[in-house]
Design an enzyme around this catalytic site. Sequence first.
Site, PDB file in Angstrom:
ATOM      1  N   GLU A  62      14.019 -15.198   5.571  1.00 54.85           N
ATOM      2  CA  GLU A  62      13.312 -15.567   4.334  1.00 54.85           C
ATOM      3  C   GLU A  62      14.214 -15.375   3.116  1.00 54.85           C
ATOM      4  O   GLU A  62      14.244 -16.207   2.203  1.00 54.85           O
ATOM      5  CB  GLU A  62      12.038 -14.735   4.166  1.00 54.85           C
ATOM      6  CG  GLU A  62      11.239 -15.155   2.941  1.00 54.85           C
ATOM      7  CD  GLU A  62      10.168 -14.157   2.541  1.00 54.85           C
ATOM      8  OE1 GLU A  62       9.184 -14.580   1.917  1.00 54.85           O
ATOM      9  OE2 GLU A  62      10.317 -12.949   2.833  1.00 54.85           O
TER      10      GLU A  62
ATOM     11  N   TRP B 204       5.087 -18.331   5.645  1.00 53.73           N
ATOM     12  CA  TRP B 204       4.674 -19.143   4.496  1.00 53.73           C
ATOM     13  C   TRP B 204       3.714 -20.254   4.884  1.00 53.73           C
ATOM     14  O   TRP B 204       3.342 -21.080   4.038  1.00 53.73           O
ATOM     15  CB  TRP B 204       5.910 -19.722   3.790  1.00 53.73           C
ATOM     16  CG  TRP B 204       6.530 -18.741   2.853  1.00 53.73           C
ATOM     17  CD1 TRP B 204       7.632 -17.964   3.068  1.00 53.73           C
ATOM     18  CD2 TRP B 204       6.065 -18.398   1.536  1.00 53.73           C
ATOM     19  NE1 TRP B 204       7.888 -17.169   1.977  1.00 53.73           N
ATOM     20  CE2 TRP B 204       6.936 -17.417   1.030  1.00 53.73           C
ATOM     21  CE3 TRP B 204       4.994 -18.823   0.750  1.00 53.73           C
ATOM     22  CZ2 TRP B 204       6.779 -16.853  -0.240  1.00 53.73           C
ATOM     23  CZ3 TRP B 204       4.824 -18.273  -0.509  1.00 53.73           C
ATOM     24  CH2 TRP B 204       5.717 -17.300  -0.982  1.00 53.73           C
TER      25      TRP B 204
ATOM     26  N   TYR C  97      10.027 -19.955  -5.887  1.00 50.91           N
ATOM     27  CA  TYR C  97      11.086 -19.231  -5.190  1.00 50.91           C
ATOM     28  C   TYR C  97      12.410 -19.989  -5.196  1.00 50.91           C
ATOM     29  O   TYR C  97      13.024 -20.141  -6.243  1.00 50.91           O
ATOM     30  CB  TYR C  97      10.618 -18.849  -3.776  1.00 50.91           C
ATOM     31  CG  TYR C  97       9.635 -17.695  -3.800  1.00 50.91           C
ATOM     32  CD1 TYR C  97      10.076 -16.374  -3.805  1.00 50.91           C
ATOM     33  CD2 TYR C  97       8.267 -17.921  -3.864  1.00 50.91           C
ATOM     34  CE1 TYR C  97       9.183 -15.310  -3.854  1.00 50.91           C
ATOM     35  CE2 TYR C  97       7.356 -16.867  -3.918  1.00 50.91           C
ATOM     36  CZ  TYR C  97       7.826 -15.560  -3.909  1.00 50.91           C
ATOM     37  OH  TYR C  97       6.952 -14.530  -3.985  1.00 50.91           O
TER      38      TYR C  97
ATOM     39  N   CYS D 179       5.858 -12.989  -6.176  1.00 55.28           N
ATOM     40  CA  CYS D 179       5.536 -11.558  -6.286  1.00 55.28           C
ATOM     41  C   CYS D 179       6.794 -10.786  -6.702  1.00 55.28           C
ATOM     42  O   CYS D 179       6.784 -10.084  -7.695  1.00 55.28           O
ATOM     43  CB  CYS D 179       4.997 -11.039  -4.965  1.00 55.28           C
ATOM     44  SG  CYS D 179       3.429 -11.795  -4.484  1.00 55.28           S
TER      45      CYS D 179
ATOM     46  N   ARG E 233       5.638  -7.981  -9.308  1.00 54.57           N
ATOM     47  CA  ARG E 233       4.386  -7.944 -10.077  1.00 54.57           C
ATOM     48  C   ARG E 233       3.213  -7.470  -9.228  1.00 54.57           C
ATOM     49  O   ARG E 233       2.287  -6.830  -9.713  1.00 54.57           O
ATOM     50  CB  ARG E 233       4.061  -9.316 -10.663  1.00 54.57           C
ATOM     51  CG  ARG E 233       3.771 -10.372  -9.623  1.00 54.57           C
ATOM     52  CD  ARG E 233       3.167 -11.638 -10.192  1.00 54.57           C
ATOM     53  NE  ARG E 233       2.944 -12.594  -9.113  1.00 54.57           N
ATOM     54  CZ  ARG E 233       1.849 -12.625  -8.353  1.00 54.57           C
ATOM     55  NH1 ARG E 233       0.870 -11.745  -8.546  1.00 54.57           N
ATOM     56  NH2 ARG E 233       1.711 -13.521  -7.392  1.00 54.57           N
ATOM     57  N   SER E 234       3.254  -7.808  -7.922  1.00 61.72           N
ATOM     58  CA  SER E 234       2.151  -7.505  -7.022  1.00 61.72           C
ATOM     59  C   SER E 234       2.726  -7.136  -5.674  1.00 61.72           C
ATOM     60  O   SER E 234       3.537  -7.888  -5.124  1.00 61.72           O
ATOM     61  CB  SER E 234       1.236  -8.731  -6.901  1.00 61.72           C
ATOM     62  OG  SER E 234       0.241  -8.536  -5.914  1.00 61.72           O
ATOM     63  N   GLY E 235       2.313  -5.984  -5.145  1.00 63.53           N
ATOM     64  CA  GLY E 235       2.893  -5.513  -3.893  1.00 63.53           C
ATOM     65  C   GLY E 235       1.842  -5.159  -2.862  1.00 63.53           C
ATOM     66  O   GLY E 235       1.124  -4.163  -3.017  1.00 63.53           O
ATOM     67  N   ASP E 236       1.720  -5.977  -1.820  1.00 57.43           N
ATOM     68  CA  ASP E 236       0.894  -5.657  -0.658  1.00 57.43           C
ATOM     69  C   ASP E 236       1.642  -4.575   0.117  1.00 57.43           C
ATOM     70  O   ASP E 236       2.587  -4.861   0.858  1.00 57.43           O
ATOM     71  CB  ASP E 236       0.698  -6.932   0.169  1.00 57.43           C
ATOM     72  CG  ASP E 236      -0.141  -6.723   1.425  1.00 57.43           C
ATOM     73  OD1 ASP E 236      -0.192  -5.585   1.937  1.00 57.43           O
ATOM     74  OD2 ASP E 236      -0.725  -7.703   1.911  1.00 57.43           O
TER      75      ASP E 236
ATOM     76  N   ASN F 134      10.020  -6.639   1.590  1.00 54.24           N
ATOM     77  CA  ASN F 134      10.738  -6.792   0.330  1.00 54.24           C
ATOM     78  C   ASN F 134      11.789  -5.711   0.135  1.00 54.24           C
ATOM     79  O   ASN F 134      12.896  -5.991  -0.318  1.00 54.24           O
ATOM     80  CB  ASN F 134       9.759  -6.777  -0.837  1.00 54.24           C
ATOM     81  CG  ASN F 134       8.678  -7.837  -0.742  1.00 54.24           C
ATOM     82  OD1 ASN F 134       7.532  -7.596  -1.091  1.00 54.24           O
ATOM     83  ND2 ASN F 134       9.027  -9.018  -0.250  1.00 54.24           N
TER      84      ASN F 134
ATOM     85  N   TYR G 189      -5.240  -3.293   0.863  1.00 57.22           N
ATOM     86  CA  TYR G 189      -6.540  -3.930   1.070  1.00 57.22           C
ATOM     87  C   TYR G 189      -7.418  -3.055   1.960  1.00 57.22           C
ATOM     88  O   TYR G 189      -6.914  -2.319   2.817  1.00 57.22           O
ATOM     89  CB  TYR G 189      -6.350  -5.312   1.697  1.00 57.22           C
ATOM     90  CG  TYR G 189      -5.760  -6.326   0.746  1.00 57.22           C
ATOM     91  CD1 TYR G 189      -6.562  -7.039  -0.133  1.00 57.22           C
ATOM     92  CD2 TYR G 189      -4.387  -6.560   0.715  1.00 57.22           C
ATOM     93  CE1 TYR G 189      -6.022  -7.968  -1.018  1.00 57.22           C
ATOM     94  CE2 TYR G 189      -3.836  -7.485  -0.164  1.00 57.22           C
ATOM     95  CZ  TYR G 189      -4.653  -8.178  -1.029  1.00 57.22           C
ATOM     96  OH  TYR G 189      -4.109  -9.081  -1.909  1.00 57.22           O
TER      97      TYR G 189
ATOM     98  N   ALA H 285      -3.945 -10.984   3.183  1.00 63.12           N
ATOM     99  CA  ALA H 285      -4.976 -11.583   2.331  1.00 63.12           C
ATOM    100  C   ALA H 285      -4.395 -12.799   1.635  1.00 63.12           C
ATOM    101  O   ALA H 285      -3.370 -12.708   0.969  1.00 63.12           O
ATOM    102  CB  ALA H 285      -5.496 -10.567   1.320  1.00 63.12           C
TER     103      ALA H 285
END
Length: 263
Positions: free
Chosen positions: A62, A85, A99, A143, A163-166, A174, A206, A262
Amino acid sequence: MSKADEKYLDIVENILNNGYYDNNRTGIETYKLPHQIMQFDLSKEFPILTTKFVAFKTAVKELLWIYKDQSNDVRKLQAQNVKIWDEWMLEDGTIGKAYGYQVAKFKQIDNLINTLKTDPQSRRMIISLWNIADLKDMSLTPCCYETLWDVENDRLNCMLVQRSGDIPLGVPFNMCQYAVLVHLIAKVTGFKPGLFTHVINNAHIYKNQIEGMKLQLKRRKQAYEAPTLWINPEIKNFYDFTPNDIKLIDYKHHEKIKMEVAV
């Protein structure tokens, strides 16, 4: 115990104990904490979790798709048996202007490498995937949207802003793949890997991932030492790297923990 496990599991524990519970765009509630930070000295250790299996080769594929191929075409990943993806693929087979599209549009890798070679003390070495004008044309806004680069003597440092981390699924990918990026850029510009700082604005778990996280926390005392990253010493050009040129040596890990993503 690897530093990656130690710092990551500290964040997991903090979110589960002190996180703010609320809904979000996915409809699946999360526990979240703002402004979580992990920092690693890449000269000492490669950051990848050992308390569960992380699909390192998939993460590398990726990474190269975004920064080397500079692609937004999901079919190129599918051809490598990477399906992460698929949920966001549009009718044209891409993820829109997201991206790799943004890397190519502004020749961001070329500009970074050139600046590191010609003006390494520049304070303007930034790769940004957050193009406001194109956000409406992205199937998912990025993200991990920005990296900031800095040179200290012969060491190359990098800060990743997410900005957003699962935390259960995205962040383990990552943290290791951007550490790889630092190694690759350092290699082709003549520097040594230095600090890698990972900043997560919204770090969340989550509610349907909580049991998996509790299982991983139970493995804390059984964590292994970090593996060693191997990069093909023959490669001198960033665009020549392939997944086979990037490997882990002695990656010991616990079993995979299956959790839902999610969308």
